[in-house]
Design an enzyme around this catalytic site. Structure first.
Site, PDB file in Angstrom:
ATOM      1  N   CYS A  87       0.960  -1.093   0.123  1.00 42.33           N
ATOM      2  CA  CYS A  87      -0.130   0.017  -0.041  1.00 42.33           C
ATOM      3  C   CYS A  87       0.892   1.100  -0.039  1.00 42.33           C
ATOM      4  CB  CYS A  87      -0.962  -0.152   1.148  1.00 42.33           C
ATOM      5  SG  CYS A  87      -1.850  -1.572   1.233  1.00 42.33           S
ATOM      6  N   CYS A 210     -12.809   0.567   8.820  1.00 46.47           N
ATOM      7  CA  CYS A 210     -11.933   0.009   7.685  1.00 46.47           C
ATOM      8  C   CYS A 210     -11.900   1.010   6.587  1.00 46.47           C
ATOM      9  CB  CYS A 210     -12.229  -1.340   7.357  1.00 46.47           C
ATOM     10  SG  CYS A 210     -12.550  -2.401   8.639  1.00 46.47           S
ATOM     11  N   SER A 211     -10.907   1.213   6.007  1.00 45.67           N
ATOM     12  CA  SER A 211     -11.048   1.902   4.438  1.00 45.67           C
ATOM     13  C   SER A 211     -11.659   1.060   3.436  1.00 45.67           C
ATOM     14  CB  SER A 211      -9.462   2.264   3.942  1.00 45.67           C
ATOM     15  OG  SER A 211      -8.847   0.958   3.934  1.00 45.67           O
ATOM     16  N   LYS A 332      -9.979   6.319   4.664  1.00 47.21           N
ATOM     17  CA  LYS A 332     -11.229   5.964   5.166  1.00 47.21           C
ATOM     18  C   LYS A 332     -12.471   6.565   4.221  1.00 47.21           C
ATOM     19  CE  LYS A 332     -14.256   4.377   7.700  1.00 47.21           C
ATOM     20  NZ  LYS A 332     -15.160   4.222   6.351  1.00 47.21           N
ATOM     21  N   HIS A 336      -9.234   3.982  -0.925  1.00 51.67           N
ATOM     22  CA  HIS A 336      -7.825   3.459  -1.035  1.00 51.67           C
ATOM     23  C   HIS A 336      -7.550   2.549  -1.944  1.00 51.67           C
ATOM     24  CE1 HIS A 336      -4.090   2.136   0.664  1.00 51.67           C
ATOM     25  NE2 HIS A 336      -4.525   1.156   1.441  1.00 51.67           N
TER      26      HIS A 336
END
Lengths: 388, 388
Positions: A87, A210-211, A332, A336
């Protein structure tokens, strides 16, 4: 080393973009950045592209050359390189582009970041993301990223008294910021109650901690700072670049509540910029999960270790706080698309430092920091930027 | 830009290495290079790793940090970045390592290249390799790399009268060289007849015209040239680095018999080194298929376009010819673990320029060139090296 500045930025909307292909997304972000910088293809000395797992998400490796081609530049034979660090792939691509100019090899470099994650199903996306964790010690045993970050959160709660409400407030703040960002995947504010009541994914993290799984691309044009004013009145300089690594698996770390890769990358970036955490006006940090933002503001030195939750309570990191964090909405709310995230963070810093961030503009923004993490913290890359 | 030298090299044996894991291979190559350079972990400023498709071959992305970890350096938090450009991933990693030192950011950088291809079945390996071609215009329609290079070969035969025997002679020569390389996958000479009689894979390419599916890793230690003599009596300097791109799919090219990415990358590298093709004493070129070596010696300017087959007839490229090519055995005999190949080429150049190549030593080797290609030529990266 030569100084390097951003002279153009481009973003696609982030989201579930069923009607756009991988190729369309990167071409869209790239052409926006190139138009913004008012350069032409022949001005570009090199391309760097960050993508975590194009080979698995869209069955296509070798995307450096592909990006040059779909941008219409194949006849120019521009050097084009893909960079990967899970990421943190986007941030690493920025750093390689930065080095290519700092070295004196290149004058103008285009950096892109992309991930098209929704072309596979949700469970397959989770499995692909788990290739950023340790296959042999984590993924093989079923530990996916929500579970890994849940362990960090549980320990942080135990050690420092951090609460589920404090985690939830991170999501509430970032959605409030995302509501002001036309490129964000989610542009609606959410209530504390809705975060707390959301389905549990891995305790203490609920769905709204969670994203999301996202499609999207981001792009920058970097230029030797001494030439930047030829192209724009508002160049934004990269004054610090730091990168560090750690074990892939959580069990090898000194302390699972501290991302040491962040600590070391920050040290490197602050040293180069000759600044301390107090000098930072605003930051984009890697909030793949709400707990990750709390750890980040601690590990970046903005608050003492263990005081991240309290800082959220005290509204330090809101848009009108003393240190706004994730003004873009963060991972978020903005979304992402993993390879795009690190590049999109620099886009946000640039827009803020140019004074072009609209309703989410930070007042008197002079110095911004971007913090991009791979996996559960095996890679971290940090950039500090200042308007010229 | 600062000058950069190689001060240490390491290789694993290439082959079908069923008893060694991805982690073991990269640690073995890396530790050999580090021991060869007589440095310690704390001396290393950054790591770069080239790998084409670790995410698909061994289900593991994020291998930059993993390599730092399995090498025993996670506690040092060294910046670690993976670079990808299909079969040119290794060469691109070398170039990024080179830039990191040339920029002044780093003094010592370790570069690794790896692929572990035999953990999947043969047909899956072919499918994974096809992610380096254009998924939408080539792979989707069933065109795998042997088929793509067969089209290049057929056209080359039509345009220039190149023969199947000339293609076969490339394999015979490279196997003869590989017989002198203890790290090669195949260490036995082969006859012209056996190449010509081998099963056809895609006409005119038979089984012995194709490089194999391989496991293996290679590593280098790069150092600022001004500090290289502190570590070794025999540093080898990188005097030219060139990179270029082209369309992923063959149909977009100006001429399918010419790899323009090679032409442009070579121009860049020769210019930096202030040399012409005549100044090169020996070369490692990307012979993924026999036709690729013929195109390479033409596109690098060693012989006129169309005269590559004739050059093979005239024994110009044999070990005792005027321009030895693929002294290591090349991809054909040494093996082709794709991400390792570009790094292994620099290892061979270094060994030759140090005079340590044993029975395959080129006499009076002063200047060598390495040519690493991704896919069917969408990426090319070239390095020129000279003993200091």
């Amino acid at each position: 080393m030569r100084d390097v500045a951003v002279i153009g930025v481009g973003l696609t909307k982030f989201g579930e973009l069923w009607d756009k292909s991988f190729r369309q997304l990167i071409a869209e972000a790239g052409s926006k950045a190139i138009l913004d910088a008012k350069i032409e293809g022949k001005d570009i000395d090199a391309l760097y592209v960050g993508s975590m797992s194009s080979g698995r998400f869209v069955d296509q490796e070798h995307i450096g050359a592909l990006v040059a081609e779909v941008s219409g530049f194949s006849h120019l034979h521009i050097p084009a390189t893909r960079v990967e660090g899970a990421c943190a792939s986007g941030g690493l691509a920025v750093r390689e582009g930065y080095l290519a100019i700092a070295s004196g090899m290149n004058d103008i470099v285009v950096v892109g970041g992309i991930e098209k994650m929704n072309d596979v199903g949700g469970s397959e996306a989770t499995e692909i993301l788990a290739t950023a964790s340790d296959q042999e010690w984590e993924a093989f045993f079923g530990a996916t990223f929500p579970g890994i970050y849940a362990m960090i959160a549980t320990r942080h709660m135990h050690e420092y008294g951090t609460t589920k409400e404090q985690l939830a407030q991170v999501a509430v703040k970032n959605h409030a910021n995302g509501a002001f960002n036309p490129y964000a995947q989610y542009q609606s504010p959410i209530s504390l109650e809705s975060v707390l009541k959301a389905t549990t994914v891995a305790y203490p993290l609920g769905l709204m901690d969670c994203s999301p799984v996202s499609d999207g691309a981001a792009s920058l044009v970097l230029c030797a700072a001494e030439k930047a004013k030829k192209y724009t009145d508002k160049p934004v300089k990269i004054i610090g670049s730091g990168q560090a690594s750690d074990t892939l698996a959580l069990h090898g770390r000194r302390d699972i509540c501290t991302i040491d890769a962040t600590v070391y990358a920050a040290k490197m970036a602050y040293k180069q910029a000759n600044l301390t955490p107090k000098d930072i006006d605003f930051a984009e940090v890697h909030d793949c999960f709400t707990i990750a933002e709390i750890c980040a503001i601690e590990d970046l030195g903005f608050v003492e270790k263990g005081k991240g939750g309290k800082a959220i309570d005290n509204k330090i990191t809101t848009l009108d706080g003393s240190l706004p964090v994730n003004t873009s909405g963060g991972l978020k709310a903005k979304g992402h698309p993993v390879g795009a995230t690190g590049v999109a963070q620099i886009v946000e810093l640039t827009m803020q430092l140019r004074g072009e961030a609209g309703k989410r503009q930070v007042k008197d923004a002079k110095i911004g920091l971007a913090h991009n993490v791979g996996g559960s913290g095996a890679t971290c890359v940090i950039h500090i930027m200042e308007a010229m």
